[in-house]
Design an enzyme around this catalytic site. Structure first.
Site, PDB file in Angstrom:
ATOM      1  N   GLU A 157       0.802  -1.238   0.000  1.00 17.41           N
ATOM      2  CA  GLU A 157       0.000   0.000   0.000  1.00 17.41           C
ATOM      3  C   GLU A 157       0.827   1.277   0.000  1.00 17.41           C
ATOM      4  O   GLU A 157       0.567   2.194   0.775  1.00 17.41           O
ATOM      5  CB  GLU A 157      -0.968  -0.015   1.193  1.00 17.41           C
ATOM      6  CG  GLU A 157      -1.894  -1.213   1.181  1.00 17.41           C
ATOM      7  CD  GLU A 157      -2.889  -1.218   2.335  1.00 17.41           C
ATOM      8  OE1 GLU A 157      -2.832  -0.336   3.200  1.00 17.41           O
ATOM      9  OE2 GLU A 157      -3.724  -2.133   2.365  1.00 17.41           O
ATOM     10  N   ASN A 198       2.151  -5.069  -3.269  1.00 15.11           N
ATOM     11  CA  ASN A 198       0.781  -5.457  -2.928  1.00 15.11           C
ATOM     12  C   ASN A 198      -0.056  -4.219  -2.581  1.00 15.11           C
ATOM     13  O   ASN A 198       0.407  -3.355  -1.824  1.00 15.11           O
ATOM     14  CB  ASN A 198       0.857  -6.390  -1.698  1.00 15.11           C
ATOM     15  CG  ASN A 198      -0.416  -7.138  -1.393  1.00 15.11           C
ATOM     16  OD1 ASN A 198      -0.958  -7.816  -2.262  1.00 15.11           O
ATOM     17  ND2 ASN A 198      -0.899  -7.029  -0.153  1.00 15.11           N
ATOM     18  N   HIS A 235     -10.171  -6.376  -2.124  1.00 16.31           N
ATOM     19  CA  HIS A 235     -11.229  -6.216  -1.114  1.00 16.31           C
ATOM     20  C   HIS A 235     -12.402  -5.572  -1.860  1.00 16.31           C
ATOM     21  O   HIS A 235     -12.468  -4.355  -2.000  1.00 16.31           O
ATOM     22  CB  HIS A 235     -10.739  -5.344   0.042  1.00 16.31           C
ATOM     23  CG  HIS A 235      -9.638  -5.987   0.820  1.00 16.31           C
ATOM     24  ND1 HIS A 235      -9.842  -7.143   1.557  1.00 16.31           N
ATOM     25  CD2 HIS A 235      -8.340  -5.683   0.959  1.00 16.31           C
ATOM     26  CE1 HIS A 235      -8.692  -7.503   2.131  1.00 16.31           C
ATOM     27  NE2 HIS A 235      -7.767  -6.640   1.778  1.00 16.31           N
ATOM     28  N   GLU A 265      -5.848 -10.930  -1.184  1.00 11.78           N
ATOM     29  CA  GLU A 265      -6.636 -10.728   0.050  1.00 11.78           C
ATOM     30  C   GLU A 265      -8.126 -10.682  -0.276  1.00 11.78           C
ATOM     31  O   GLU A 265      -8.880  -9.891   0.309  1.00 11.78           O
ATOM     32  CB  GLU A 265      -6.225  -9.418   0.741  1.00 11.78           C
ATOM     33  CG  GLU A 265      -4.740  -9.315   1.031  1.00 11.78           C
ATOM     34  CD  GLU A 265      -4.339  -8.061   1.799  1.00 11.78           C
ATOM     35  OE1 GLU A 265      -5.229  -7.343   2.310  1.00 11.78           O
ATOM     36  OE2 GLU A 265      -3.133  -7.810   1.893  1.00 11.78           O
ATOM     37  N   ASP A 267     -11.887 -10.598  -0.577  1.00 13.72           N
ATOM     38  CA  ASP A 267     -13.165 -10.751   0.135  1.00 13.72           C
ATOM     39  C   ASP A 267     -14.163  -9.846  -0.575  1.00 13.72           C
ATOM     40  O   ASP A 267     -13.775  -8.933  -1.308  1.00 13.72           O
ATOM     41  CB  ASP A 267     -13.088 -10.485   1.653  1.00 13.72           C
ATOM     42  CG  ASP A 267     -12.417  -9.194   2.065  1.00 13.72           C
ATOM     43  OD1 ASP A 267     -12.378  -8.241   1.259  1.00 13.72           O
ATOM     44  OD2 ASP A 267     -11.939  -9.126   3.208  1.00 13.72           O
TER      45      ASP A 267
HETATM   46  C1  XIL Z   1      -6.081  -6.364   8.258  1.00 11.91           C
HETATM   47  C2  XIL Z   1      -6.270  -7.512   9.230  1.00 11.91           C
HETATM   48  O1  XIL Z   1      -7.068  -8.509   8.634  1.00 11.91           O
HETATM   49  C3  XIL Z   1      -6.913  -7.002  10.503  1.00 11.91           C
HETATM   50  O2  XIL Z   1      -6.966  -8.038  11.474  1.00 11.91           O
HETATM   51  C4  XIL Z   1      -6.104  -5.848  11.065  1.00 11.91           C
HETATM   52  O3  XIL Z   1      -6.732  -5.322  12.218  1.00 11.91           O
HETATM   53  C5  XIL Z   1      -5.945  -4.759  10.016  1.00 11.91           C
HETATM   54  O4  XIL Z   1      -5.353  -5.312   8.851  1.00 11.91           O
HETATM   55  N1  XIL Z   1      -4.745  -4.659   3.643  1.00 11.91           N
HETATM   56  C6  XIL Z   1      -3.717  -5.466   4.103  1.00 11.91           C
HETATM   57  C7  XIL Z   1      -3.951  -6.337   5.269  1.00 11.91           C
HETATM   58  O5  XIL Z   1      -2.655  -5.532   3.473  1.00 11.91           O
HETATM   59  O6  XIL Z   1      -2.802  -6.500   6.037  1.00 11.91           O
HETATM   60  C8  XIL Z   1      -5.092  -5.842   6.132  1.00 11.91           C
HETATM   61  O7  XIL Z   1      -5.347  -6.811   7.143  1.00 11.91           O
HETATM   62  C9  XIL Z   1      -6.314  -5.573   5.296  1.00 11.91           C
HETATM   63  C10 XIL Z   1      -6.032  -4.515   4.263  1.00 11.91           C
END
Ligand code: XIL
Length: 359
Positions: A157, A198, A235, A265, A267
């Site tokens: 990020e 990422n 996401h 990641e 979802d």
């Molecule tokens: C999230 C975790 O799932 C949570 O438990 C934590 O509180 C915050 O981070 N982008 C990322 C991940 O790269 O590391 C994040 O994970 C979600 C967004």
């Protein structure tokens, strides 16, 4: 929540009795279908200890998930909470689980502005001081896990919403140099791991962040620095998600600058309350990711969902009013998206002549 037959039918689900996600992904030519997980008893995994045995059985099933990622355990806050003081307890929980259950391990994340140890943000840095802190962190953490991480999210990020560099402590002190230093150091410490950039919001071809990610990776390549992949966090939102063609086009843009991409990641959040229509949109979204990855399997290596069990999802905590973003409801019944993906994997395998590239 128990799903009715009509709800399953609405989602176009024809149950394929035994097929599971990782075995199907491999048959379709991907390296893995995986699920990230957190340390039991911490953060989103604090409640529901009574669910652990059922949860673990699904997570550990090699046909369901062939890959895992620690959602938190390897982040700076937990591995180097004080300068030069390292703690690998939480990262080891997931690394050991991957080893024990024969899963590919994606490691996450070496340099990130969030969940950073407070001392990194409160120190009055000189350039030299921060360079040393970055090099020490990567040397210790990537060195400790060397040989176990198939991938490292080396930098997470680093782009702002407008596609320019995020004004993190790293950028404010060192400028773009910190990005080169981060990747150069990771490549020296763990030359076998695939090194990834990422980010989220880099899944659509017209997004300014997608252009930023291409630019960032190209900058590294032009400087002769090793970077192997782009991780699209994905996401996503059930009610407004990219088309399969959009995802394929975006992957095509990354293919110009790196050898591989992954959905890291995934979802798909739903605005609560959940209903059949929203579950249908969610199922379509999950299927589009499957289709895009399989149809670009020369570059897309796999798909990771950000946990698989709704009660352990980060979504309701960070995006109030949203939930049900994963594949298993609280009572361990499955979302329609699960069968939606199983069926779509089946169609894609069929279209390839039923051949498995890695049987
Ligand atoms: C999230 C975790 O799932 C949570 O438990 C934590 O509180 C915050 O981070 N982008 C990322 C991940 O790269 O590391 C994040 O994970 C979600 C967004």
């Amino acid at each position: 929540m128990r799903l009715s037959t009509s709800l399953l039918a609405a989602a176009g689900a024809v149950p394929l009795a035994t097929a599971q996600l990782h075995e199907l992904a491999v048959k379709a030519g991907l390296q893995y279908f995986g699920a990230a997980t957190d340390t039991p008893g911490f953060r989103e995994r604090e409640p529901y200890p009574e669910s652990y045995s059922q949860y673990d059985a699904i997570l550990e099933d090699p046909k369901e998930f062939g890959q895992t990622t620690p959602t938190n355990g390897q982040k700076w806050l937990f591995v180097e909470p004080e300068p030069g003081v390292f703690n690998f307890t939480e990262g080891d929980y997931v690394a050991d689980l991957a080893n024990r259950t024969n899963k590919i391990l994606r490691c996450h994340a070496l340099v990130w502005h969030s969940q950073l140890a407070p001392w990194v943000e409160t120190t009055e840095w000189t350039k030299e001081g921060l360079r040393e802190a970055i090099v020490r962190h990567i040397t210790e953490v990537a060195g400790y896990y060397r040989g176990r991480c198939a991938h490292w999210d080396v930098l997470n990020e680093a782009l702002d919403e407008d596609g320019t560099y995020r004004k993190s402590v790293f950028y404010n002190v060192l400028g773009e140099e910190y990005i080169r230093l981060t990747f150069e150091t990771a490549a020296k410490v763990d030359p076998e791991a695939k090194l990834y950039y990422n980010d989220y919001g880099i899944e659509r071809p017209a997004s300014v962040k997608t252009a930023g990610a291409v630019r960032l990776v190209k900058m590294l390549k032009d400087a002769g620095i090793k970077v192997d992949g782009v991780g699209m966090q994905a996401h996503l939102h059930a009610d407004n998600h990219p088309s399969e063609a959009d995802l394929i086009n975006t992957i095509g843009m990354y293919k110009e600058v790196v050898k591989e991409v992954a959905f890291t990641e995934l979802d798909v959040r739903i605005k609560v309350p959940v209903d059949e229509q929203k579950l249908q949109w969610q199922s379509e979204c999950y299927q589009k990711v499957v289709g895009a990855c399989v149809k670009t399997k020369d570059v897309c290596v796999g798909i990771t969902i950000w946990d698989f069990y709704d009660p352990f999802s980060w979504v309701p905590h960070v995006f109030p009013g949203n939930g049900a973003s994963l594949l298993w409801f609280e009572d361990f019944s499955k979302h329609p998206a699960y069968d939606g993906m199983v069926n779509y994997f089946g169609e894609l395998i069929e279209a390839q002549g039923g051949n498995s590239t890695c049987s």
